[in-house]
Design a protein around this motif. Structure first.
Motif, short mmCIF file in Angstrom:
data_model
loop_
_atom_site.label_atom_id
_atom_site.label_comp_id
_atom_site.label_asym_id
_atom_site.label_seq_id
_atom_site.Cartn_x
_atom_site.Cartn_y
_atom_site.Cartn_z
N SER A 9 27.42 9.43 8.06
CA SER A 9 28.76 9.05 8.53
C SER A 9 29.57 10.28 8.92
CB SER A 9 29.49 8.26 7.43
OG SER A 9 28.78 7.07 7.13
N ASN A 10 29.50 11.32 8.09
CA ASN A 10 30.25 12.54 8.40
C ASN A 10 29.77 13.19 9.69
OD1 ASN A 10 31.82 12.27 6.10
ND2 ASN A 10 30.47 13.56 4.84
N LEU A 16 31.69 12.48 17.15
CA LEU A 16 32.68 11.74 17.93
C LEU A 16 33.91 12.59 18.20
CD1 LEU A 16 32.56 8.14 16.34
CD2 LEU A 16 31.69 8.87 18.58
N SER A 17 34.29 13.38 17.19
CA SER A 17 35.45 14.26 17.36
C SER A 17 35.17 15.29 18.45
CB SER A 17 35.77 14.95 16.04
OG SER A 17 36.86 15.84 16.20
N ASP A 18 33.97 15.86 18.45
CA ASP A 18 33.60 16.82 19.51
C ASP A 18 33.61 16.16 20.88
OD1 ASP A 18 33.29 18.77 17.60
OD2 ASP A 18 31.11 18.55 17.44
N HIS A 273 29.66 9.62 25.06
CA HIS A 273 30.55 9.11 24.02
C HIS A 273 30.23 7.65 23.71
CE1 HIS A 273 34.20 9.05 21.61
NE2 HIS A 273 34.53 7.89 22.18
N ARG A 274 29.98 6.85 24.75
CA ARG A 274 29.64 5.44 24.52
C ARG A 274 28.33 5.33 23.76
NH1 ARG A 274 32.59 1.76 27.40
NH2 ARG A 274 34.01 2.63 28.98
N ALA A 275 27.39 6.17 24.11
CA ALA A 275 26.10 6.14 23.39
C ALA A 275 26.29 6.54 21.93
CB ALA A 275 25.11 7.07 24.07
#
Length: 293
Positions: A9-10, A16-18, A273-275
């Motif tokens: 999860s982390n 995602l943040s990147d 990002h979607r992937a």
């Protein structure tokens, strides 16, 4: 090595943040048209950009200076042209008046016109442009001559007016007023008018012809010198325009974003990002807490 659910999860949240950060960078580039919006993003690009911008601003300042030079020189040349026309008229009157066929009344009329032309030349000598007297050297705030007493006023200041038109290059924008307008000129005109009123001989009046020709040559010489400087200013102006184009292009290449490339990168990042979001949905599995009611 044991991989736990929290580790997955982390990692997913970090990725995602990147991804969000990368999309934010591309969106900023599209919005501003620049590669960077903060110096910390690329200090090298920022430093080069400051140098290029300083160079462009310096060239633009020189171009503004040249505009002032053109204004000064154009008005000076126009004034000297009017002075030349006045002296040519004086010469014509001198030729006419030195003829013995002229009667006393006619010579008196010529003397009156000579004095009017003298005052006209005095007005030209006091020409003021942008609140500056252009024939009084660096002392641009004071008139060089007193119109009511031209023979005894002056002389104009001989200090040159220098304006920087390129790095380390200064051009004299004015002419030396004393070489054209001086007490000798006005005194000669007054002497000629007095000779006309005093019934001077043909030889006496004719002698003024060479004197006035000398004053005309003084004006012509100053205009020739001014014209040479005007030609040089035009050459410098062309070179500055070339420098501005070159510096602007270098600044653009350094700072401006390649919009087509940015759009492509943004679309690619959106797909990534979607992937990542899809993979993240699979990573976050149900836990016991999801079934406790």
């Amino acid at each position: 090595m044991r991989v736990t659910q929290s580790m997955l999860s982390n990692n997913m949240m970090r990725n995602l943040s990147d991804s969000y950060r990368n999309m934010g960078i591309y969106q900023d580039q599209l919005a501003t048209g620049k590669k960077i919006s903060r110096q910390s993003q690329d200090p090298v690009v920022a430093m080069k950009g400051m140098n290029y911008r300083s160079q462009v601003e310096e060239v633009e300042q020189f171009q503004r200076n040249i505009g002032e030079v053109h204004n000064w020189m154009d008005n000076t040349d126009s004034s000297l042209d009017k002075a030349t026309q006045a002296m040519q008229r004086i010469r014509e009157l001198t030729v006419q008046a030195s003829n013995d066929t002229y009667e006393e009344g006619q010579r008196t009329a010529v003397a009156k016109e000579i004095r009017q032309l003298k005052e006209h030349l005095g007005t030209i000598a006091n020409t003021k442009v942008n609140d500056k007297y252009i024939f009084n050297g660096a002392n641009t705030l004071e008139a060089p001559f007193d119109i009511s007493d031209l023979e005894n006023s002056g002389p104009p200041s001989s200090d040159p007016v220098l304006i920087e038109v390129s790095a380390g290059v200064k051009i004299q924008t004015n002419v030396t007023g004393g070489n054209v307008f001086n007490q000798d000129l006005f005194q000669d005109l007054e002497n000629f008018a007095s000779a006309l009123e005093g019934n001077g001989t043909e030889e006496e009046l004719g002698s003024f012809l060479d004197t006035f020709d000398g004053h005309i040559n003084d004006i012509v010489n100053e205009r020739a010198d001014l014209g040479a400087r005007m030609n040089r200013v035009e050459l410098i102006e062309d070179r500055l325009e070339t420098q501005k184009i070159s510096a602007t292009k270098m600044m653009s290449d350094n700072e401006d974003a390649d919009i087509e490339k940015v759009i492509t990168n943004l679309k690619t990042q959106e797909s990534i990002h979607r992937a990542a979001m899809g993979v993240g949905a699979r990573i976050i599995q149900p836990t016991l807490m999801d079934f406790l009611r």
